[in-house]
Design an enzyme around this catalytic site. Structure first.
Site, PDB file in Angstrom:
ATOM      1  N   HIS A 342      30.591  42.938  40.997  1.00  0.00           N
ATOM      2  CA  HIS A 342      31.453  43.981  41.477  1.00  0.00           C
ATOM      3  C   HIS A 342      31.560  44.003  43.090  1.00  0.00           C
ATOM      4  O   HIS A 342      30.505  43.781  43.580  1.00  0.00           O
ATOM      5  CB  HIS A 342      30.893  45.520  41.180  1.00  0.00           C
ATOM      6  CG  HIS A 342      31.730  46.545  41.298  1.00  0.00           C
ATOM      7  ND1 HIS A 342      33.169  46.423  41.130  1.00  0.00           N
ATOM      8  CD2 HIS A 342      31.677  47.670  42.134  1.00  0.00           C
ATOM      9  CE1 HIS A 342      33.906  47.709  41.468  1.00  0.00           C
ATOM     10  NE2 HIS A 342      33.035  48.409  42.172  1.00  0.00           N
ATOM     11  N   ASP A 359      33.984  52.530  46.765  1.00  0.00           N
ATOM     12  CA  ASP A 359      34.006  51.899  45.698  1.00  0.00           C
ATOM     13  C   ASP A 359      35.396  52.056  44.902  1.00  0.00           C
ATOM     14  O   ASP A 359      35.426  53.515  44.637  1.00  0.00           O
ATOM     15  CB  ASP A 359      32.723  52.306  44.933  1.00  0.00           C
ATOM     16  CG  ASP A 359      32.356  51.428  43.876  1.00  0.00           C
ATOM     17  OD1 ASP A 359      33.198  50.750  43.387  1.00  0.00           O
ATOM     18  OD2 ASP A 359      31.189  51.665  43.229  1.00  0.00           O
ATOM     19  N   CYS A 410      38.370  44.567  41.654  1.00  0.00           N
ATOM     20  CA  CYS A 410      37.891  45.298  42.622  1.00  0.00           C
ATOM     21  C   CYS A 410      37.708  44.340  43.678  1.00  0.00           C
ATOM     22  O   CYS A 410      37.593  44.815  44.837  1.00  0.00           O
ATOM     23  CB  CYS A 410      36.276  45.196  42.030  1.00  0.00           C
ATOM     24  SG  CYS A 410      35.605  43.575  41.525  1.00  0.00           S
TER      25      CYS A 410
END
Length: 451
Positions: A342, A359, A410
């Site tokens: 991630h 995030d 991401c």
């Protein structure tokens, strides 16, 4: 009224009485207090002197005539010697009974009223004069806005910002309470607004036109650009498409294919794109904020999984010889964070004195921000020999940001966080923009130019 003119109003005393001296005091039951109150009201309204004198003399005579009729006949009047031209200020009346002592105050209405009228006129004239002098502090000379500041020897002439306007308001606040009561602040504000409106067109001629950059991140791709990207994706995987000589990064077909839909971004594509973002800022420094972009290997060197925090491992990454600037001179420093599978972003926001964590899944990692706070203090101490107290800086886990709706975008979210922040824009994109951003990023890498 002279003392000799009012002896006939009182009965003659047959035998003198022992008297006690009393200080003069107003007697309100005979209406003299009402007379005084009326005089004050007339004086406060600043009426003409002749009208005021006539009203006061008439009221005084009527009150004295009606009031003295109620006096007892067994009293003694003490006469005080006066010159014939003097006014009677008061008459002291003493009863032969010690429990009944009355003092009648006779106000000289005409003299008092004239004095009050003169005082009020002087106060009004003084206030008008002070107001005119204060308003002269704001002058329009040759298109200049001059404000007299008591704390400075020279006037303030800067009108390109609102600093002069602020000082003008502060100057108004320091005026006397009389000027404040007369609305000086409102007058000054209105004159300042009029001044700014009149000079607006003048300043626009000198200023550079503002560029609206909000639409630039979403510019439409041409058919040629889309065709070039598709052709690059379908080429031989071993082919080297572009090479960035300064950073020594090669992008092959295989590496570029990470920008195809549903793929995870790799280090080479991310790092080259960050180099292009920095070059974009160097080309147009007035259009983008001053930033530094660390590559994807920085944080893993700074905080090793086995040895922990280690500033010496990255100390040489930011030398003046290598960068040409110090990190403390930047507005924002971007640090890509790779957590297993991630991608997230950390920001050292120097301009706003805070450490931010972004995030796309809205996670929180306080240890990352703690390490970056320690790093920034060490870096400034090493390069600039300055102690920075970052304990007062805020840690912010940004939640008002575009969210990821799948398991593979991401990396693109992280790149667009940096792209928009470096433009000085809010994060005004969504998950639906990701297919477009992937093609656009591939096009910019093929051209070795971020737009």
């Amino acid at each position: 009224m002279a003392p000799g003119n009012h002896h006939h109003r009182y009965p003659q005393v047959k035998s003198p009485l022992r008297r006690q001296l009393h200080a003069p005091s107003p007697v309100r039951k005979f209406g003299l207090s009402a007379l005084t109150k009326r005089n004050r009201q007339v004086s406060g309204n600043v009426v003409g002197a002749s009208s005021l004198t006539s009203d006061c003399n008439s009221s005084e005579r009527n009150t004295l005539d009606s009031g003295l009729q109620h006096y007892r006949t067994d009293i003694e009047v003490i006469d005080v010697d006066h010159d014939d031209d003097d006014e009677v200020e008061y008459v002291e009346v003493i009863s032969d009974d010690d429990d009944e002592v009355e003092i009648v105050e006779n106000v000289v209405a005409m003299q008092e009223s004239e004095d009050k009228v003169e005082i009020v006129e002087n106060v009004v004239a003084m206030e008008e004069s002070e107001k005119e002098e204060s308003l002269d502090d704001v002058n329009l000379k040759n298109g200049s806005f001059m404000v007299v500041d008591d704390s400075r020897d020279d006037p303030v002439t800067d009108v390109c910002s609102f600093e002069a306007y602020r000082k003008a308001l502060e100057s108004a606040e320091n005026r006397t309470s009389k000027l404040k009561a007369r609305g000086f602040g409102d007058v000054l504000r209105e004159r300042c607004r009029g001044l700014l409106r009149s000079l607006r067109s003048f300043f626009r001629q000198d200023e550079e036109p503002l560029v609206d950059v909000r639409g630039e991140p979403f510019q439409s791709l041409s058919k040629e650009d889309v065709t070039a990207v598709k052709k690059a994706f379908s080429a031989n995987v071993q082919n080297i498409l572009v090479t960035h000589e300064k950073s020594n990064i090669d992008i092959s077909v295989e590496k570029l294919r990470c920008l195809k839909p549903g793929q995870w971004l790799n280090d080479e594509v991310i790092n080259l794109y960050l180099v292009l973002l920095k070059e974009r800022e160097a080309r147009e420094p007035k259009k983008f904020i001053k930033c530094h972009f660390f590559n994807t290997f920085f944080f893993t060197k700074l905080v090793h999984s086995a040895t922990g925090y280690n500033y010496s491992a990255v100390r040489r990454w930011t030398s003046m010889k290598k960068l040409g600037y110090h990190l403390i001179d930047c507005d924002k420093i971007f640090i890509p964070i790779h957590m297993n599978i991630h991608w997230t972003l950390a920001v050292i926001n120097i301009k706003e004195r805070k450490f931010q964590y972004l995030d796309s899944f809205k996670g929180r990692e306080p240890r990352i921000l703690d390490a970056l706070a320690r790093y920034f203090a060490d870096e400034v101490k090493d390069k600039n020999e300055v102690d920075v107290d970052v304990s007062q800086w805020r840690q912010e886990f940004v939640h008002d940001l575009p969210e990821q709706r799948n398991g593979f975008d991401c990396g693109m979210f992280m790149l667009k966080y940096m792209d928009f922040y470096s433009r000085g824009l809010d994060l005004c994109f969504t998950q639906e923009h990701m297919p477009y951003f992937r093609v656009r990023t591939a096009k910019e890498i093929l051209q070795l130019r971020a737009e």
